[in-house]
Motif scaffolding. Sequence first.
Motif, mmCIF file in Angstrom:
data_model
loop_
_atom_site.group_PDB
_atom_site.id
_atom_site.type_symbol
_atom_site.label_atom_id
_atom_site.label_comp_id
_atom_site.label_asym_id
_atom_site.label_seq_id
_atom_site.Cartn_x
_atom_site.Cartn_y
_atom_site.Cartn_z
ATOM 1 N N ASN A 64 -13.691 -5.418 -1.341
ATOM 2 C CA ASN A 64 -12.515 -4.870 -2.002
ATOM 3 C C ASN A 64 -12.291 -5.560 -3.348
ATOM 4 O O ASN A 64 -11.995 -4.917 -4.356
ATOM 5 N N SER A 65 -12.462 -6.874 -3.348
ATOM 6 C CA SER A 65 -12.264 -7.645 -4.576
ATOM 7 C C SER A 65 -13.348 -7.313 -5.602
ATOM 8 O O SER A 65 -13.082 -7.213 -6.795
ATOM 9 N N HIS A 72 -5.868 -9.548 -6.804
ATOM 10 C CA HIS A 72 -6.835 -9.072 -5.808
ATOM 11 C C HIS A 72 -6.343 -9.344 -4.387
ATOM 12 O O HIS A 72 -6.549 -8.538 -3.488
ATOM 13 N N HIS A 82 0.824 -1.211 0.000
ATOM 14 C CA HIS A 82 0.000 0.000 0.000
ATOM 15 C C HIS A 82 0.855 1.258 0.000
ATOM 16 O O HIS A 82 0.340 2.361 0.067
ATOM 17 N N THR A 84 -7.168 -5.880 -12.248
ATOM 18 C CA THR A 84 -7.900 -6.794 -13.121
ATOM 19 C C THR A 84 -7.725 -6.380 -14.572
ATOM 20 O O THR A 84 -7.547 -7.209 -15.460
ATOM 21 N N LYS A 127 -0.349 2.102 -6.986
ATOM 22 C CA LYS A 127 -0.810 0.771 -7.356
ATOM 23 C C LYS A 127 -0.382 0.382 -8.770
ATOM 24 O O LYS A 127 0.029 -0.737 -9.025
ATOM 25 N N GLN A 172 -8.247 -1.708 -11.460
ATOM 26 C CA GLN A 172 -6.938 -1.464 -12.072
ATOM 27 C C GLN A 172 -6.163 -2.744 -12.348
ATOM 28 O O GLN A 172 -5.757 -3.010 -13.485
ATOM 29 N N TYR A 182 1.330 -2.987 -10.168
ATOM 30 C CA TYR A 182 0.648 -3.913 -11.068
ATOM 31 C C TYR A 182 1.472 -4.184 -12.308
ATOM 32 O O TYR A 182 1.516 -5.304 -12.815
ATOM 33 N N ASN A 232 -4.015 -6.877 -2.648
ATOM 34 C CA ASN A 232 -4.662 -5.700 -2.072
ATOM 35 C C ASN A 232 -5.168 -5.912 -0.660
ATOM 36 O O ASN A 232 -5.254 -4.962 0.106
ATOM 37 N N ASP A 266 -14.702 -4.637 -6.057
ATOM 38 C CA ASP A 266 -14.526 -3.262 -6.484
ATOM 39 C C ASP A 266 -13.252 -3.060 -7.295
ATOM 40 O O ASP A 266 -13.057 -2.023 -7.919
ATOM 41 N N GLU A 267 -12.354 -4.046 -7.288
ATOM 42 C CA GLU A 267 -11.028 -3.862 -7.852
ATOM 43 C C GLU A 267 -11.089 -3.760 -9.380
ATOM 44 O O GLU A 267 -11.669 -4.615 -10.043
#
Lengths: 345, 274
Positions: free
Chosen positions: B205-206, B145, B114, B213, B118, B211, B122, B148, B208-209
């Motif tokens: 969180n997953s 995922h 974090h 993905t 990000k 970027q 990635y 994160n 919503d992810e």
Amino acid sequence: MSVQLSIRNLTKRYKTGEGVTDISLDVKKGELVTLLGPSGCGKTTVLRSIGGFLEPDSGEIMIASRNVVKLPPEKRPTSMVFQGYNLWPHMSIYENLAFGLKIRKTPKSEIKSAVEEALRLVRLPGVEKKFPSQLSGGQQQRIAVARSLLLKPEVLLLDEPFSALDAKLRHEMREELREIQTETGLTMVFVTHDQEEALSLSDRIIVMNQGNIEQIAAPQDIYDSPDTLFVAQFIGKMNFLKGVVEEDKLRVGSLVFPNTKRLEGSIVIAVRPEDVMIVADSGEGDGLHGTIKQMMVLGHYAEVSVELDGHGTIRAFQPRDRVKELSMGQRVTVAFAKVIAYPNK
Amino acid sequence: MSWYFRAIGFRKIFEFLLLVAFVVFFVGPLLNLAVLAFSSKWNYPDLLPRQWSLQWWHFVLQEEDIAKSIGLSFLIAGLVTVLSIVLCIPAAYAFARIRFPLSRFFLFSFLLTHAFPKMGLYVSIAVLFYKLGLMNTLLGVVLVHMINVLMFMTWIPTAAFRNVHTAQEESARDVGATPFRVFRSITLPMAMPGILVASIFTFLNSLDEAQGTFLVGIPDFKTMPIVMYSIIADFPSSAGAVFSIILTAPTIILLLAAQRFVSADIMASGFQVK
């Protein structure tokens, strides 16, 4: 009576240097024995070794003639009450109490009656449905005691169970524990650093210091004739005076006592405040002379401090009426009804 | 009228205004979104749409691509949650109970993911994934995922396990429970609120992810947030509204269901440095 718990040559040393060395003791069936000592003296180490939470470096622990030293806590016939955090907050009181019996696959009806009986013993009937957070600190400790009781352990271990409670409650719990012990006849080992607690509860007290046993005796004997200087200092209030051995007599100033312990050279004389006698100074006769420095009335008795000439300050307990005859700054003569002598290190 | 305000007091009025502002800021956009999702014609300056309809719901739910993305998103979120529970709960227990060298350093290392932008992370992951053949695979997306959520999934349960006192575990051993039984009947249930909060957090969180993905999962693994981008770009805003309601609904439902467990305390205790 038969020996219920027997510890032989128990040694456990930590890297920090603390621990216990070569501890041996026997506890008879139905006896309540207290391990007493200052913090870090190793009393909890001994208790946790009995319970199986510590693996001793060497030594044997026999419970009801069975060596348990290799057994994990869940296989030992002991039960322990901790200082705090005994109960599981996500379970009701009933579930807390029944947990151990459920593991033992006890039938439900038996569990129910055992729980009721245990709650009756600790005087908290009818709280089965409550949760630990709904009980006061004292009640929680009682439930912890109840949980141990209903497992009918061979030895019940108590690790300063009342030290987090306030003085009045602590007093009550002590009395209750004594009653429970009389009623159930359980063998108990109690750890405390509170000498008053130890004196009031125990059949016998084991005084420990720096990983060693200083004395094992009944409360009365511990108080009246402490074996070592440490015990004399630790238990109750005590005055200490320096003296010497002369012609096989103990001598402090003009006072002379018989040398029963056959000591030599320089010694320390210990006197309980209640064994100190004070008379108005007549200028002659045996005794140590001094001046009254302070007088405090503490309820039914008074504490009188006397500054002795060349022997430091000594404290004496006097009946309250007696104090009226004395006054601050008065010259007095002090004598001792009973003394205990120790070699001076 | 003024006597009334004076009687209430300035403090009360101020608090009320603050509450109104709060509601407008938080509920306002959601309300607007809900109205937008059920409208077909809504032009400025009308307060409400001229025509109500479900046409965009039909459109979104009928589009095969979109329906598939919803299924895929929930599948991935479920996998990520299960896998990170399997991976992180034992780790959290170890951090809470076992003293090992550098344990604090390791616990802090979870913060590293974090600590960087990000996208940079990635891209370097993508380079690695190319070599390993994980690009455009389900496993690749799930792994991205999980990166994160590692921090939350470890920190919060660690704090939860730490809150179970040793005496509580020891007294269970004492009454006859084996170490495994102690974990199952005492430690785990007591830490459950924290684990649950962390799991819900992970799931959402997953879901919503986008970027990670987008970088690792394209072209075959189009999750809801990815499809969302193209819908917003290609169709009227109503379609986007419908879709964001579908995306928001699980959050609200899960949070309501877990309301009993989700408390600021549990979250905060996870981030206390001990």
